[in-house]
Design an enzyme around this catalytic site. Structure first.
Site, PDB file in Angstrom:
ATOM      1  N   ASP A  40      82.473 -68.977   6.249  1.00 41.25           N
ATOM      2  CA  ASP A  40      83.748 -68.824   6.961  1.00 41.25           C
ATOM      3  C   ASP A  40      84.023 -70.168   7.635  1.00 41.25           C
ATOM      4  OD1 ASP A  40      85.984 -67.835   8.296  1.00 41.25           O
ATOM      5  OD2 ASP A  40      84.839 -66.734   9.819  1.00 41.25           O
ATOM      6  N   ARG A  57      94.718 -57.010  16.544  1.00 45.17           N
ATOM      7  CA  ARG A  57      94.007 -58.289  16.375  1.00 45.17           C
ATOM      8  C   ARG A  57      94.235 -59.088  17.643  1.00 45.17           C
ATOM      9  NH1 ARG A  57      93.954 -62.617  11.489  1.00 45.17           N
ATOM     10  NH2 ARG A  57      92.507 -61.010  10.770  1.00 45.17           N
ATOM     11  N   HIS A 114      84.799 -58.390  13.090  1.00 48.70           N
ATOM     12  CA  HIS A 114      85.868 -58.228  12.096  1.00 48.70           C
ATOM     13  C   HIS A 114      85.420 -57.155  11.088  1.00 48.70           C
ATOM     14  CE1 HIS A 114      89.389 -59.045   9.923  1.00 48.70           C
ATOM     15  NE2 HIS A 114      89.142 -60.239   9.427  1.00 48.70           N
TER      16      HIS A 114
END
Ligand code: CP
Ligand code: NVA
Length: 313
Positions: free
Chosen positions: A232, A110, A137
């Site tokens: 989001d 990440r 993602h």
């Protein structure tokens, strides 16, 4: 258990690197694993295998779902944080990758720049899994698709509306929905639409699967007739300096009861989490629809277990 040999030692970095059938196979495997391991607690299929996880950004779900998922499969995992190796600074990404390849059987990364994950993978002899970059993602979207399938028992003909910032999650949602034949409309303010390259990649996939892709600026129009409303945060990790400015720009893009009136009566809400309640979604709406959102968080684990089982040799 149906574990495809085709994906062994493959990197999991971009959804478009996989055919729709391969992605569907991963969802089917996740469903199988979820059923079997909920009964048995764990299976020892990855005994003796080791996963290294590197994080340049915070994480709750990604870290724990990979760690606990690996443990449920009988394997081990080791987490390295940014201050321990400072990817690309203390030594080159190329060397870090070649060293980790000597110890482990798979690695998750990440970080900020997507290109750093691509470089890592180029030098890695073990599967490299994208655990979020500024661009995408993909692991999140596999969990989202699993949640959609569990809810509707189908993919084709469904309509998903993403409301808000056209960010890493949105970019992956576009290729994810296109691969599964789900129609997707993204409603973002002007200048905050998803990445143009990612839109084009999704449109290419959609030509084969028949999914419809629309990028618009009006949130109510996007929500019309939607089966799934997705949002989001307005400010992603690394954009904290812009948080106040973004609150102003995005204020019409909140998921609330008014917006939900435009969606189908039984529509679900998905949110990758963490949620900034009062911003992209209001408190009451979040609570009302939270059961699916927390199932979605759980599904990170099952979807990623399917990925681990498929790519680890
Ligand atoms: N959704 C998600 O990736 O959560 P974390 O940032 O907590 O891992
Ligand atoms: N877009 C968010 C996703 C968090 C899981 C971020 O990058 O911070």
């Amino acid at each position: 258990m149906n574990i495809s040999e085709n994906l062994k030692n493959k990197h999991f970095i971009n959804l478009e690197d996989f055919t729709p059938d391969e992605l569907k196979g991963l969802i089917d495997l996740a469903l199988e694993l979820k059923k079997e391991i909920k009964q048995k607690g764990s299976i020892d299929i990855l005994k003796g295998k080791n996963l290294v996880m590197y994080f340049s950004k915070p994480s709750l779900r990604t870290r724990l779902s990979f760690e606990i998922g690996m443990a449920k499969l009988g394997g081990n995992s080791y987490v390295i944080k940014q201050d321990e190796i400072i990817l690309g600074k203390r030594e080159s990404i190329e060397d870090t990758s070649r060293v980790i390849s000597k110890y482990a059987d798979a690695v998750t990364i990440r970080t900020f720049a997507h290109n750093d994950v691509e470089t890592f993978a180029k030098y890695s002899s073990i599967p490299t899994i994208n655990a979020l970059t500024d661009l995408s993602h993909p692991c999140q979207i596999m969990a989202d698709i699993l949640t959609i399938y569990e809810t509707y028992k189908s993919y084709k003909g469904l309509k998903l509306n993403y409301v808000g910032d056209g960010n890493n999650v949105t970019n992956s949602l576009l290729t994810g929905c296109a691969s599964f034949g789900i129609d997707i409309t993204v409603s973002s303010p002007k200048g905050f639409e998803p990445d143009t390259n990612e839109i084009n990649k999704a449109k290419e996939i959609a030509k084969k699967t028949g999914s419809k892709i629309e990028i618009i600026n009006d949130p109510a129009q996007g929500a019309n007739g939607a089966d799934i409303i997705y949002t989001d945060v307005w400010t992603s990790m690394g954009q904290e300096a812009e948080a106040e400015k973004r609150k102003e720009i995005f204020k019409e893009y909140q998921i609330n009861e008014n917006l939900m009136k435009h969606a189908n009566k039984d529509a679900i809400i998905l949110h990758c989490l963490p949620a900034h309640k009062g911003e992209e979604i209001d408190f009451d709406t979040f609570e009302k629809y939270s059961k699916t959102v927390f199932n979605q968080a759980e599904n990170r684990m099952w979807a990623q277990m399917a990925i681990l089982l498929s790519v680890i040799k």
